[in-house]
Design a protein around this motif. Structure first.
Motif, PDB file in Angstrom:
ATOM      1  N   ASN A  14      45.437  46.284  34.256  1.00  0.00           N
ATOM      2  CA  ASN A  14      44.847  44.945  34.125  1.00  0.00           C
ATOM      3  C   ASN A  14      44.736  44.254  35.490  1.00  0.00           C
ATOM      4  OD1 ASN A  14      45.169  41.870  33.694  1.00  0.00           O
ATOM      5  ND2 ASN A  14      44.567  42.604  31.675  1.00  0.00           N
ATOM      6  N   ARG A  15      45.752  44.418  36.322  1.00  0.00           N
ATOM      7  CA  ARG A  15      45.729  43.785  37.662  1.00  0.00           C
ATOM      8  C   ARG A  15      44.617  44.375  38.531  1.00  0.00           C
ATOM      9  NH1 ARG A  15      51.322  44.866  37.394  1.00  0.00           N
ATOM     10  NH2 ARG A  15      52.354  43.073  36.471  1.00  0.00           N
ATOM     11  N   GLU A  49      38.169  48.871  43.373  1.00  0.00           N
ATOM     12  CA  GLU A  49      39.213  48.432  42.431  1.00  0.00           C
ATOM     13  C   GLU A  49      38.929  48.928  41.017  1.00  0.00           C
ATOM     14  OE1 GLU A  49      41.863  47.610  43.595  1.00  0.00           O
ATOM     15  OE2 GLU A  49      41.366  46.780  45.536  1.00  0.00           O
ATOM     16  N   MET A  50      37.628  49.018  40.679  1.00  0.00           N
ATOM     17  CA  MET A  50      37.269  49.576  39.368  1.00  0.00           C
ATOM     18  C   MET A  50      37.688  51.053  39.304  1.00  0.00           C
ATOM     19  SD  MET A  50      36.077  47.324  37.357  1.00  0.00           S
ATOM     20  CE  MET A  50      35.166  48.113  36.041  1.00  0.00           C
ATOM     21  N   GLU A  51      37.509  51.740  40.434  1.00  0.00           N
ATOM     22  CA  GLU A  51      37.932  53.150  40.469  1.00  0.00           C
ATOM     23  C   GLU A  51      39.454  53.248  40.294  1.00  0.00           C
ATOM     24  OE1 GLU A  51      36.437  54.802  44.165  1.00  0.00           O
ATOM     25  OE2 GLU A  51      34.376  54.291  43.599  1.00  0.00           O
ATOM     26  N   HIS A  52      40.187  52.315  40.930  1.00  0.00           N
ATOM     27  CA  HIS A  52      41.652  52.320  40.785  1.00  0.00           C
ATOM     28  C   HIS A  52      42.036  52.078  39.321  1.00  0.00           C
ATOM     29  CE1 HIS A  52      42.086  50.876  45.243  1.00  0.00           C
ATOM     30  NE2 HIS A  52      41.521  52.051  45.128  1.00  0.00           N
ATOM     31  N   MET A  53      41.354  51.099  38.724  1.00  0.00           N
ATOM     32  CA  MET A  53      41.640  50.766  37.327  1.00  0.00           C
ATOM     33  C   MET A  53      41.440  52.012  36.454  1.00  0.00           C
ATOM     34  SD  MET A  53      40.060  50.007  34.259  1.00  0.00           S
ATOM     35  CE  MET A  53      38.347  49.633  34.625  1.00  0.00           C
ATOM     36  N   SER A  71      43.682  40.372  28.166  1.00  0.00           N
ATOM     37  CA  SER A  71      42.600  39.567  28.767  1.00  0.00           C
ATOM     38  C   SER A  71      42.649  39.652  30.277  1.00  0.00           C
ATOM     39  CB  SER A  71      42.761  38.092  28.401  1.00  0.00           C
ATOM     40  OG  SER A  71      43.133  37.959  27.090  1.00  0.00           O
ATOM     41  N   ILE A  72      41.490  39.524  30.874  1.00  0.00           N
ATOM     42  CA  ILE A  72      41.408  39.493  32.337  1.00  0.00           C
ATOM     43  C   ILE A  72      41.387  38.022  32.747  1.00  0.00           C
ATOM     44  CG2 ILE A  72      40.073  40.222  34.375  1.00  0.00           C
ATOM     45  CD1 ILE A  72      40.949  42.602  32.654  1.00  0.00           C
ATOM     46  N   ALA A  73      42.236  37.672  33.696  1.00  0.00           N
ATOM     47  CA  ALA A  73      42.312  36.269  34.148  1.00  0.00           C
ATOM     48  C   ALA A  73      41.020  35.847  34.848  1.00  0.00           C
ATOM     49  CB  ALA A  73      43.491  36.119  35.104  1.00  0.00           C
ATOM     50  N   LYS A  74      40.810  34.530  34.873  1.00  0.00           N
ATOM     51  CA  LYS A  74      39.610  33.987  35.525  1.00  0.00           C
ATOM     52  C   LYS A  74      39.801  34.027  37.048  1.00  0.00           C
ATOM     53  CE  LYS A  74      36.671  29.939  35.413  1.00  0.00           C
ATOM     54  NZ  LYS A  74      36.442  28.640  34.834  1.00  0.00           N
ATOM     55  N   PRO A  75      38.831  34.569  37.766  1.00  0.00           N
ATOM     56  CA  PRO A  75      39.010  34.625  39.230  1.00  0.00           C
ATOM     57  C   PRO A  75      38.727  33.282  39.904  1.00  0.00           C
ATOM     58  CG  PRO A  75      36.916  35.617  38.619  1.00  0.00           C
ATOM     59  CD  PRO A  75      37.576  35.209  37.331  1.00  0.00           C
ATOM     60  N   ILE A  76      39.237  33.118  41.109  1.00  0.00           N
ATOM     61  CA  ILE A  76      38.918  31.930  41.916  1.00  0.00           C
ATOM     62  C   ILE A  76      37.470  32.095  42.380  1.00  0.00           C
ATOM     63  CG2 ILE A  76      39.536  30.614  43.997  1.00  0.00           C
ATOM     64  CD1 ILE A  76      42.285  32.098  43.881  1.00  0.00           C
ATOM     65  N   GLN A  77      36.704  31.017  42.298  1.00  0.00           N
ATOM     66  CA  GLN A  77      35.281  31.119  42.677  1.00  0.00           C
ATOM     67  C   GLN A  77      34.884  30.178  43.798  1.00  0.00           C
ATOM     68  OE1 GLN A  77      32.664  31.561  39.005  1.00  0.00           O
ATOM     69  NE2 GLN A  77      34.634  31.060  38.096  1.00  0.00           N
ATOM     70  N   LYS A  78      35.778  29.212  44.094  1.00  0.00           N
ATOM     71  CA  LYS A  78      35.445  28.239  45.142  1.00  0.00           C
ATOM     72  C   LYS A  78      36.327  28.480  46.367  1.00  0.00           C
ATOM     73  CE  LYS A  78      33.348  24.440  42.701  1.00  0.00           C
ATOM     74  NZ  LYS A  78      33.385  24.835  41.291  1.00  0.00           N
ATOM     75  N   PHE A  79      35.685  28.543  47.521  1.00  0.00           N
ATOM     76  CA  PHE A  79      36.412  28.786  48.769  1.00  0.00           C
ATOM     77  C   PHE A  79      35.893  27.834  49.834  1.00  0.00           C
ATOM     78  CE2 PHE A  79      36.171  32.664  46.293  1.00  0.00           C
ATOM     79  CZ  PHE A  79      37.502  33.054  46.243  1.00  0.00           C
ATOM     80  N   GLU A  95      50.153  41.366  46.718  1.00  0.00           N
ATOM     81  CA  GLU A  95      50.679  41.216  45.364  1.00  0.00           C
ATOM     82  C   GLU A  95      50.605  42.577  44.634  1.00  0.00           C
ATOM     83  OE1 GLU A  95      51.911  38.355  44.417  1.00  0.00           O
ATOM     84  OE2 GLU A  95      52.242  38.908  42.313  1.00  0.00           O
ATOM     85  N   ILE A  96      49.477  43.237  44.780  1.00  0.00           N
ATOM     86  CA  ILE A  96      49.288  44.556  44.147  1.00  0.00           C
ATOM     87  C   ILE A  96      50.316  45.553  44.700  1.00  0.00           C
ATOM     88  CG2 ILE A  96      47.710  46.565  44.083  1.00  0.00           C
ATOM     89  CD1 ILE A  96      46.729  44.540  42.127  1.00  0.00           C
ATOM     90  N   THR A  97      50.506  45.530  46.008  1.00  0.00           N
ATOM     91  CA  THR A  97      51.472  46.448  46.631  1.00  0.00           C
ATOM     92  C   THR A  97      52.868  46.224  46.044  1.00  0.00           C
ATOM     93  OG1 THR A  97      50.189  46.454  48.673  1.00  0.00           O
ATOM     94  CG2 THR A  97      52.471  47.174  48.854  1.00  0.00           C
ATOM     95  N   LYS A  98      53.230  44.948  45.925  1.00  0.00           N
ATOM     96  CA  LYS A  98      54.562  44.610  45.383  1.00  0.00           C
ATOM     97  C   LYS A  98      54.725  45.205  43.974  1.00  0.00           C
ATOM     98  CE  LYS A  98      55.599  40.611  43.616  1.00  0.00           C
ATOM     99  NZ  LYS A  98      55.283  39.174  43.509  1.00  0.00           N
TER     100      LYS A  98
END
Ligand code: OFO
Length: 165
Positions: A14-15, A49-53, A71-79, A95-98
């Protein structure tokens, strides 16, 4: 497979899916800003990342694990700037590495050698990904608000994304 480990693996799936979604949102942000090179680079990252998934998916299925899709969380869209996007990407990779390290600890504690082995590929991959994000964050910090520098880096990342795809 041990149930706790199985659950931890599909949570990681999921991550990875969320990472793909987040990088796609970042790519869309760059498209709107007309940074086409940054957009391509992020899109390529999202594909990876899709390949990793899918690696997690295939592994869980191969081990006869039960899949529980969440469920997949909502991504941040504003930067606020290209730098802030890549900083957020670097944070996501850390975060993924951890979580991969935690998964390995769990696999070791459950004496699951196959899962331990499976996760080694991700350890190497994370070193590369963190390093790519770190380099770009560093370059963007040096460039600051210099438009010529930003456009040059945009071009360079666009070229590297098309070489890799
Ligand atoms: Fe870069 O996160 Fe996947 O593994």
């Amino acid at each position: 497979m041990n149930k706790q480990l199985e659950k931890a693996l599909y949570q990681q799936l999921n991550r990875e899916y969320f990472s793909a979604y987040q990088y796609l949102a970042m790519s869309a942000y760059f498209e709107h800003q007309s940074f086409k090179g940054f957009a391509s680079w992020m899109r390529r990252q999202s594909d990876e990342e899709m390949e990793h998934m899918m690696k997690y998916y295939t592994y869980i299925i191969d081990r006869d694990g039960e899949m529980a899709f969440e469920s997949i969380a909502k991504p941040i869209q504003k930067f606020s700037s290209p730098l802030s996007v890549f900083q957020a990407g670097l944070k996501q990779e850390k975060e993924i590495t951890k979580h991969i390290h935690n998964l390995i600890e769990l696999a070791i504690s459950k004496k699951d050698h196959a899962t331990h082995h499976f996760l080694q590929w991700f350890i190497t991959e994370q070193v590369e990904e963190e390093s790519s994000f770190k380099d770009i964050v560093h370059q963007l910090s040096l460039i600051g608000t210099n438009k010529a520098g930003l456009l040059m880096l945009d071009k360079k990342l666009g070229e590297s994304a098309s070489r890799e795809s």
